[in-house]
Design a protein around this motif. Structure first.
Motif, PDB file in Angstrom:
ATOM      1  N   ARG A 204       0.822  -1.208   0.000  1.00 20.26           N
ATOM      2  CA  ARG A 204       0.000   0.000   0.000  1.00 20.26           C
ATOM      3  C   ARG A 204       0.858   1.262   0.000  1.00 20.26           C
ATOM      4  O   ARG A 204       0.332   2.356  -0.198  1.00 20.26           O
ATOM      5  CB  ARG A 204      -0.931   0.011   1.213  1.00 20.26           C
ATOM      6  N   ARG A 205       2.137   1.099   0.243  1.00 20.13           N
ATOM      7  CA  ARG A 205       3.068   2.232   0.184  1.00 20.13           C
ATOM      8  C   ARG A 205       3.924   2.037  -1.063  1.00 20.13           C
ATOM      9  O   ARG A 205       4.910   1.310  -1.051  1.00 20.13           O
ATOM     10  CB  ARG A 205       3.936   2.297   1.434  1.00 20.13           C
ATOM     11  N   LEU A 206       3.549   2.699  -2.125  1.00 22.44           N
ATOM     12  CA  LEU A 206       4.143   2.438  -3.436  1.00 22.44           C
ATOM     13  C   LEU A 206       5.367   3.286  -3.713  1.00 22.44           C
ATOM     14  O   LEU A 206       6.092   3.019  -4.666  1.00 22.44           O
ATOM     15  CB  LEU A 206       3.092   2.656  -4.520  1.00 22.44           C
ATOM     16  N   GLU A 207       5.596   4.285  -2.906  1.00 19.84           N
ATOM     17  CA  GLU A 207       6.771   5.124  -3.070  1.00 19.84           C
ATOM     18  C   GLU A 207       7.278   5.547  -1.708  1.00 19.84           C
ATOM     19  O   GLU A 207       6.493   5.796  -0.790  1.00 19.84           O
ATOM     20  CB  GLU A 207       6.456   6.353  -3.919  1.00 19.84           C
ATOM     21  N   ALA A 208       8.601   5.597  -1.557  1.00 18.82           N
ATOM     22  CA  ALA A 208       9.203   6.001  -0.294  1.00 18.82           C
ATOM     23  C   ALA A 208      10.529   6.676  -0.585  1.00 18.82           C
ATOM     24  O   ALA A 208      11.118   6.519  -1.658  1.00 18.82           O
ATOM     25  CB  ALA A 208       9.415   4.786   0.618  1.00 18.82           C
ATOM     26  N   MET A 209      11.014   7.442   0.405  1.00 20.82           N
ATOM     27  CA  MET A 209      12.343   8.035   0.316  1.00 20.82           C
ATOM     28  C   MET A 209      13.235   7.323   1.327  1.00 20.82           C
ATOM     29  O   MET A 209      12.939   7.282   2.514  1.00 20.82           O
ATOM     30  CB  MET A 209      12.296   9.526   0.617  1.00 20.82           C
ATOM     31  N   LEU A 210      14.315   6.752   0.827  1.00 22.58           N
ATOM     32  CA  LEU A 210      15.288   6.056   1.663  1.00 22.58           C
ATOM     33  C   LEU A 210      16.507   6.959   1.796  1.00 22.58           C
ATOM     34  O   LEU A 210      17.429   6.905   0.986  1.00 22.58           O
ATOM     35  CB  LEU A 210      15.665   4.713   1.024  1.00 22.58           C
ATOM     36  N   ASP A 211      16.459   7.842   2.775  1.00 24.68           N
ATOM     37  CA  ASP A 211      17.557   8.783   3.004  1.00 24.68           C
ATOM     38  C   ASP A 211      17.936   9.502   1.701  1.00 24.68           C
ATOM     39  O   ASP A 211      19.103   9.570   1.314  1.00 24.68           O
ATOM     40  CB  ASP A 211      18.772   8.059   3.589  1.00 24.68           C
ATOM     41  N   GLY A 212      16.923  10.006   1.017  1.00 24.84           N
ATOM     42  CA  GLY A 212      17.148  10.772  -0.199  1.00 24.84           C
ATOM     43  C   GLY A 212      17.086   9.970  -1.483  1.00 24.84           C
ATOM     44  O   GLY A 212      17.098  10.555  -2.572  1.00 24.84           O
ATOM     45  N   ILE A 213      17.017   8.648  -1.386  1.00 25.21           N
ATOM     46  CA  ILE A 213      16.908   7.784  -2.565  1.00 25.21           C
ATOM     47  C   ILE A 213      15.426   7.520  -2.815  1.00 25.21           C
ATOM     48  O   ILE A 213      14.714   7.027  -1.924  1.00 25.21           O
ATOM     49  CB  ILE A 213      17.657   6.458  -2.361  1.00 25.21           C
ATOM     50  N   ARG A 214      14.962   7.829  -4.007  1.00 24.65           N
ATOM     51  CA  ARG A 214      13.560   7.615  -4.338  1.00 24.65           C
ATOM     52  C   ARG A 214      13.335   6.145  -4.667  1.00 24.65           C
ATOM     53  O   ARG A 214      13.967   5.600  -5.578  1.00 24.65           O
ATOM     54  CB  ARG A 214      13.165   8.489  -5.529  1.00 24.65           C
ATOM     55  N   VAL A 215      12.449   5.486  -3.930  1.00 24.03           N
ATOM     56  CA  VAL A 215      12.151   4.063  -4.119  1.00 24.03           C
ATOM     57  C   VAL A 215      10.729   3.928  -4.641  1.00 24.03           C
ATOM     58  O   VAL A 215       9.784   4.478  -4.070  1.00 24.03           O
ATOM     59  CB  VAL A 215      12.301   3.272  -2.798  1.00 24.03           C
ATOM     60  N   LEU A 216      10.584   3.180  -5.743  1.00 22.81           N
ATOM     61  CA  LEU A 216       9.286   2.999  -6.380  1.00 22.81           C
ATOM     62  C   LEU A 216       8.964   1.517  -6.496  1.00 22.81           C
ATOM     63  O   LEU A 216       9.745   0.764  -7.087  1.00 22.81           O
ATOM     64  CB  LEU A 216       9.291   3.615  -7.784  1.00 22.81           C
ATOM     65  N   ASN A 217       7.835   1.115  -5.951  1.00 27.39           N
ATOM     66  CA  ASN A 217       7.302  -0.221  -6.214  1.00 27.39           C
ATOM     67  C   ASN A 217       6.389  -0.101  -7.421  1.00 27.39           C
ATOM     68  O   ASN A 217       5.340   0.541  -7.353  1.00 27.39           O
ATOM     69  CB  ASN A 217       6.530  -0.753  -5.009  1.00 27.39           C
ATOM     70  N   VAL A 218       6.782  -0.729  -8.532  1.00 28.74           N
ATOM     71  CA  VAL A 218       6.018  -0.580  -9.779  1.00 28.74           C
ATOM     72  C   VAL A 218       5.200  -1.835 -10.093  1.00 28.74           C
ATOM     73  O   VAL A 218       4.735  -2.004 -11.227  1.00 28.74           O
ATOM     74  CB  VAL A 218       6.945  -0.229 -10.958  1.00 28.74           C
ATOM     75  N   ALA A 219       5.012  -2.709  -9.115  1.00 26.04           N
ATOM     76  CA  ALA A 219       4.258  -3.946  -9.347  1.00 26.04           C
ATOM     77  C   ALA A 219       2.859  -3.619  -9.863  1.00 26.04           C
ATOM     78  O   ALA A 219       2.102  -2.886  -9.221  1.00 26.04           O
ATOM     79  CB  ALA A 219       4.172  -4.768  -8.062  1.00 26.04           C
ATOM     80  N   PHE A 220       2.516  -4.163 -11.015  1.00 28.71           N
ATOM     81  CA  PHE A 220       1.239  -3.851 -11.643  1.00 28.71           C
ATOM     82  C   PHE A 220       0.047  -4.216 -10.754  1.00 28.71           C
ATOM     83  O   PHE A 220      -0.915  -3.442 -10.662  1.00 28.71           O
ATOM     84  CB  PHE A 220       1.132  -4.552 -13.002  1.00 28.71           C
ATOM     85  N   PRO A 221       0.047  -5.374 -10.054  1.00 35.38           N
ATOM     86  CA  PRO A 221      -1.107  -5.696  -9.209  1.00 35.38           C
ATOM     87  C   PRO A 221      -1.296  -4.711  -8.055  1.00 35.38           C
ATOM     88  O   PRO A 221      -2.428  -4.523  -7.593  1.00 35.38           O
ATOM     89  CB  PRO A 221      -0.770  -7.095  -8.679  1.00 35.38           C
ATOM     90  N   ALA A 222      -0.220  -4.088  -7.596  1.00 35.92           N
ATOM     91  CA  ALA A 222      -0.333  -3.127  -6.518  1.00 35.92           C
ATOM     92  C   ALA A 222      -0.850  -1.779  -7.008  1.00 35.92           C
ATOM     93  O   ALA A 222      -1.691  -1.145  -6.380  1.00 35.92           O
ATOM     94  CB  ALA A 222       1.015  -2.938  -5.817  1.00 35.92           C
ATOM     95  N   ARG A 223      -0.369  -1.351  -8.180  1.00 31.29           N
ATOM     96  CA  ARG A 223      -0.722  -0.033  -8.703  1.00 31.29           C
ATOM     97  C   ARG A 223      -1.963  -0.048  -9.582  1.00 31.29           C
ATOM     98  O   ARG A 223      -2.588   0.992  -9.781  1.00 31.29           O
ATOM     99  CB  ARG A 223       0.448   0.543  -9.508  1.00 31.29           C
ATOM    100  N   LYS A 224      -2.264  -1.220 -10.173  1.00 33.96           N
ATOM    101  CA  LYS A 224      -3.331  -1.327 -11.173  1.00 33.96           C
ATOM    102  C   LYS A 224      -3.050  -0.397 -12.353  1.00 33.96           C
ATOM    103  O   LYS A 224      -3.978   0.049 -13.051  1.00 33.96           O
ATOM    104  CB  LYS A 224      -4.693  -0.973 -10.554  1.00 33.96           C
ATOM    105  N   ASP A 225      -1.787  -0.175 -12.635  1.00 32.49           N
ATOM    106  CA  ASP A 225      -1.418   0.769 -13.676  1.00 32.49           C
ATOM    107  C   ASP A 225       0.079   0.687 -13.910  1.00 32.49           C
ATOM    108  O   ASP A 225       0.819   0.155 -13.068  1.00 32.49           O
ATOM    109  CB  ASP A 225      -1.779   2.198 -13.249  1.00 32.49           C
ATOM    110  N   ILE A 226       0.528   1.199 -15.061  1.00 40.16           N
ATOM    111  CA  ILE A 226       1.940   1.375 -15.260  1.00 40.16           C
ATOM    112  C   ILE A 226       2.403   2.601 -14.471  1.00 40.16           C
ATOM    113  O   ILE A 226       1.573   3.389 -13.998  1.00 40.16           O
ATOM    114  CB  ILE A 226       2.290   1.524 -16.755  1.00 40.16           C
TER     115      ILE A 226
END
Length: 231
Positions: A204-226
């Motif tokens: 449910r958390r599809l994007e996060a910042m890891l000490d300034g590093i942008r982290v993206l979960n792009v799994a299609f089932p999670a986002r229902k989108d590209i």
């Protein structure tokens, strides 16, 4: 620069939904320079199931270079079959490419990634899997650090989550079987700009910042989108 990113289409399971998503974002797709597939684009090692995914992507993103990593569904024993059948895809397997875009050098490092706790199936069927994951994280740290010094932008693509931050929504007791703190430590030391991953279908958390590093979960089932990434 526009990047289209996704993973876990598990063709043919979500193929039609993926195609519809490409159509919804037709303008961005036409302008995209890169398409990134973060693994599990087919179901159960079905090499032939990637063909309609590739054709749909090429129709909607005609100018984009397609860069992919293997997921757990692109079986290790069939990697060579995917590479041979789809030689117009850039397959990154603990390796990288550097592209030039608008006067900037952009490094893309790709890997399956690692797990803190291999799954029961992996422990039974892949000898030395713990060592494989340890060495994979170590190599990632070394190569990303080198790329950080040589290029303007560094993107790392893994199938497994490189941090637990984007696993919220998954059962916490299985987080070690979905991601890796060892890879997280590698990222914190090497300092890439963006980390893209898949695998976490229920996040449910599809994007996060890891000490300034942008982290993206792009799994299609999670986002229902590209996912549209604009640099």
């Amino acid at each position: 620069m526009i990047i289209i990113a996704t993973s876990d289409v598990h063709s043919p399971r979500y193929l039609l939904y993926y195609m519809a998503s490409l159509s919804r974002h037709a303008e961005d797709c036409k302008k995209a320079s890169l398409v990134i597939w973060a693994g599990d684009m087919v179901e159960r090692g079905r090499v032939e199931a990637l063909r309609p995914v590739l054709e749909a992507t090429q129709r909607k993103c005609p100018e984009a270079r397609i860069v992919a990593v293997f997921g757990n569904e692109e079986y290790m024993s069939r990697e060579h079959e995917f590479v041979r059948a789809y030689d117009n895809v850039v397959w990154l397997n603990d390796s990288y490419i550097v592209v030039e875009e608008e006067g900037k050098s952009i490094a893309i490092y790709g890997s399956r990634g690692a797990l803190d706790r291999p799954t029961r199936w992996q422990r039974r069927n892949i000898p030395g899997i713990e060592t494989i994951y340890k060495r994979r994280a170590e190599r990632m740290k070394i190569v990303l650090s080198q790329l950080r010094n040589r290029t303007d932008i560094v993107i790392v693509v893994t199938h497994y989550a490189p941090t637990y931050l984007t696993l919220e929504g998954e059962k916490q007791e299985i987080w070690p079987e979905l991601g890796s703190r060892a890879v997280e430590r590698a990222l914190l030391e090497a300092r890439p700009d963006i980390a893209i991953h898949g695998h976490a279908h229920n996040s449910r958390r599809l994007e996060a910042m890891l000490d300034g590093i942008r982290v993206l979960n792009v799994a299609f089932p999670a986002r229902k989108d590209i996912t549209i990434v604009k640099l």
